[in-house]
Design an enzyme around this catalytic site. Structure first.
Site, PDB file in Angstrom:
ATOM      1  N   ASP A  81       0.952  -1.108  -0.017  1.00  0.00           N
ATOM      2  CA  ASP A  81       0.050   0.049  -0.063  1.00  0.00           C
ATOM      3  C   ASP A  81       0.942   1.195  -0.006  1.00  0.00           C
ATOM      4  O   ASP A  81       1.854   1.263   0.638  1.00  0.00           O
ATOM      5  CB  ASP A  81      -0.737  -0.150   1.258  1.00  0.00           C
ATOM      6  N   ASP A 103       3.135   5.086  -5.443  1.00  0.00           N
ATOM      7  CA  ASP A 103       2.129   6.388  -5.306  1.00  0.00           C
ATOM      8  C   ASP A 103       3.218   7.387  -5.485  1.00  0.00           C
ATOM      9  O   ASP A 103       3.986   8.201  -4.634  1.00  0.00           O
ATOM     10  CB  ASP A 103       1.685   6.281  -3.740  1.00  0.00           C
ATOM     11  N   ASN A 253     -10.067   0.210  -0.235  1.00  0.00           N
ATOM     12  CA  ASN A 253      -9.104   0.169   0.842  1.00  0.00           C
ATOM     13  C   ASN A 253      -9.758   0.861   2.172  1.00  0.00           C
ATOM     14  O   ASN A 253     -10.219   1.710   2.429  1.00  0.00           O
ATOM     15  CB  ASN A 253      -7.996   1.135   0.486  1.00  0.00           C
TER      16      ASN A 253
HETATM   17  P1  13P Z   1      -9.048   4.959   5.362  1.00  0.00           P
HETATM   18  O1  13P Z   1      -8.263   5.592   6.032  1.00  0.00           O
HETATM   19  O2  13P Z   1     -10.288   5.546   5.137  1.00  0.00           O
HETATM   20  O3  13P Z   1      -9.380   3.726   6.139  1.00  0.00           O
HETATM   21  O4  13P Z   1      -8.281   4.598   4.176  1.00  0.00           O
HETATM   22  C1  13P Z   1      -7.234   3.682   4.116  1.00  0.00           C
HETATM   23  C2  13P Z   1      -6.219   3.659   2.714  1.00  0.00           C
HETATM   24  O5  13P Z   1      -6.908   4.140   1.760  1.00  0.00           O
HETATM   25  C3  13P Z   1      -5.230   2.913   2.704  1.00  0.00           C
HETATM   26  O6  13P Z   1      -4.547   2.779   1.655  1.00  0.00           O
HETATM   27  O1  G3H Z   2      -3.266   5.203   3.662  1.00  0.00           O
HETATM   28  C1  G3H Z   2      -2.591   4.874   4.611  1.00  0.00           C
HETATM   29  C2  G3H Z   2      -3.072   3.397   5.375  1.00  0.00           C
HETATM   30  O2  G3H Z   2      -3.943   3.545   6.268  1.00  0.00           O
HETATM   31  C3  G3H Z   2      -1.976   3.041   6.037  1.00  0.00           C
HETATM   32  O3  G3H Z   2      -1.719   3.793   7.419  1.00  0.00           O
HETATM   33  O4  G3H Z   2       1.037   4.215   6.956  1.00  0.00           O
HETATM   34  O5  G3H Z   2       0.030   4.443   9.178  1.00  0.00           O
HETATM   35  O6  G3H Z   2       0.208   2.046   7.890  1.00  0.00           O
HETATM   36  P1  G3H Z   2      -0.235   3.671   7.918  1.00  0.00           P
HETATM   37 ZN    ZN Z   3      -4.811   4.816   0.802  1.00  0.00          ZN
END
Ligand code: 13P
Ligand code: G3H
Ligand code: ZN
Length: 316
Positions: A81, A103, A253
């Site tokens: 992610d 990203d 997500n």
């Molecule tokens: P939320 O913060 O809305 O849960 O989104 C998570 C996300 O987009 C992770 O990439």
């Molecule tokens: O978009 C980000 C996700 O919610 C992941 O969050 O980078 O704090 O693990 P993090």
């Molecule tokens: Zn995200």
């Protein structure tokens, strides 16, 4: 069973949204697998850079491999992610990930294309697919904070050009959501007009929605009643997941809502058991509650009940 993200997208496109859930530890993994099997739903586990650093990326990988053995019926993909270029290459070369997200949405269009294209070339050599992002969500992700005024919706007129030049396999589009627990002040709808335009230009092409947590008000109320001080904000209306999925949003997500479950369970537990110091009793409650939460989300995404049909279509 770990499958490719492309296999999940092929089955889901236009019918339902595949839940992409961020995990950081074993308790979340247990709740996630249990919730998905209870709902008979395929899913994507996503791992952020922060999650890879939280304990150790090898620890998280081992947790997922163990969960795969404990729950042999589960069908899922593993995704990076919000990766930067270096982390994408690390994941591509690890042999563990089904897909990565590069990203570069904070860079100008041409630079975003250039970076995405490099990652796509490396990933495709190993059979891994790539999610890219065009447009910019508000809120906080990793170490980047985008103020609301700087967030910008994806411009549908740029999408074909971006995908054509970068050859990315799916695209995260900004359609009005933001990351974290402070999304909208009042009830706000997704920008379906923008989504519809994007889908018309890219029929059959999988889109991704970030920032999809709904920030349930009952959860916020309970957290604050147990000593929390969360501000008032709401998230995405869960009843908009499925209409978005029908318009090509194939990966949805969700991270923040799961964190709210953790916070509520632990705040309430220690408020009600002030002499307690063992973390396992609340940990057990958390795994149960997290599984319930995941099963509920899968119901809203339309992924619940899809597992058997997916298995058949994969010939497994
Ligand atoms: P939320 O913060 O809305 O849960 O989104 C998570 C996300 O987009 C992770 O990439
Ligand atoms: O978009 C980000 C996700 O919610 C992941 O969050 O980078 O704090 O693990 P993090
Ligand atoms: Zn995200």
């Amino acid at each position: 069973m770990i499958v490719t993200t492309a296999q999940l997208f092929k089955h889901a496109y236009g019918k339902y949204g595949v839940g992409a859930y961020n995990i950081n530890n074993a308790e979340q993994a247990m709740g996630l697998f249990r919730g998905c099997l209870e709902a008979k739903a395929p899913f994507i586990i996503q791992i952020s850079k922060g999650a890879r650093k939280y304990t150790d990326k090898r620890m998280l990988e081992a947790v997922i491999r163990s969960a795969e053995q404990i729950f042999p019926e589960a069908i899922f993909a593993v995704h990076l992610d919000h990766g930067d270029e270096e982390t994408c290459y690390d994941c591509i070369n690890s042999g563990f990930y089904s897909s990565v997200m590069i990203d570069a949405s904070h860079d100008p269009f041409a630079k975003n294309v250039e970076i995405t294209k490099r990652v796509v070339e490396a990933a495709h050599k190993k059979g891994i697919s790539v999610e890219a992002e065009l447009g910019m969500l508000g809120g906080v992700e990793e170490d980047i904070k985008v103020e609301e005024g700087h967030a910008c919706l994806t411009n549908p007129a740029e999408v074909q050009d971006f995908v054509g030049k970068s050859q990315c396999d799916s695209l995260a589009c900004a359609i009005g959501t933001s990351h974290g627990a402070y999304k909208f002040k009042g009830r706000q709808s997704l920008h379906f007009n923008v989504l519809r335009e994007i889908q018309q230009k890219m029929p059959g092409y999988p889109l991704v929605m970030h920032g999809s947590s709904s920030v349930p008000q009952e959860e916020v109320r309970r957290i604050n009643a147990a000593g929390g001080q969360l501000g008032s904000a709401v998230g995405v209306d869960e009843n908009e997941y499925l209409p978005a999925a029908k318009l090509g949003v194939t990966k949805i997500n969700i991270d923040t809502d799961g964190r709210l479950v953790w916070t509520r369970v632990h705040r309430e537990f220690f408020r009600d058991n002030p002499k307690e110091f063992d973390f396992r009793p609340p940990g057990k409650v958390f795994m149960d509650e997290y599984a319930k939460f995941i099963a509920h989300k899968n119901g809203k995404l339309g992924s619940a009940g899809q597992l058997d049909d997916l298995r058949k279509s994969l010939g497994k």
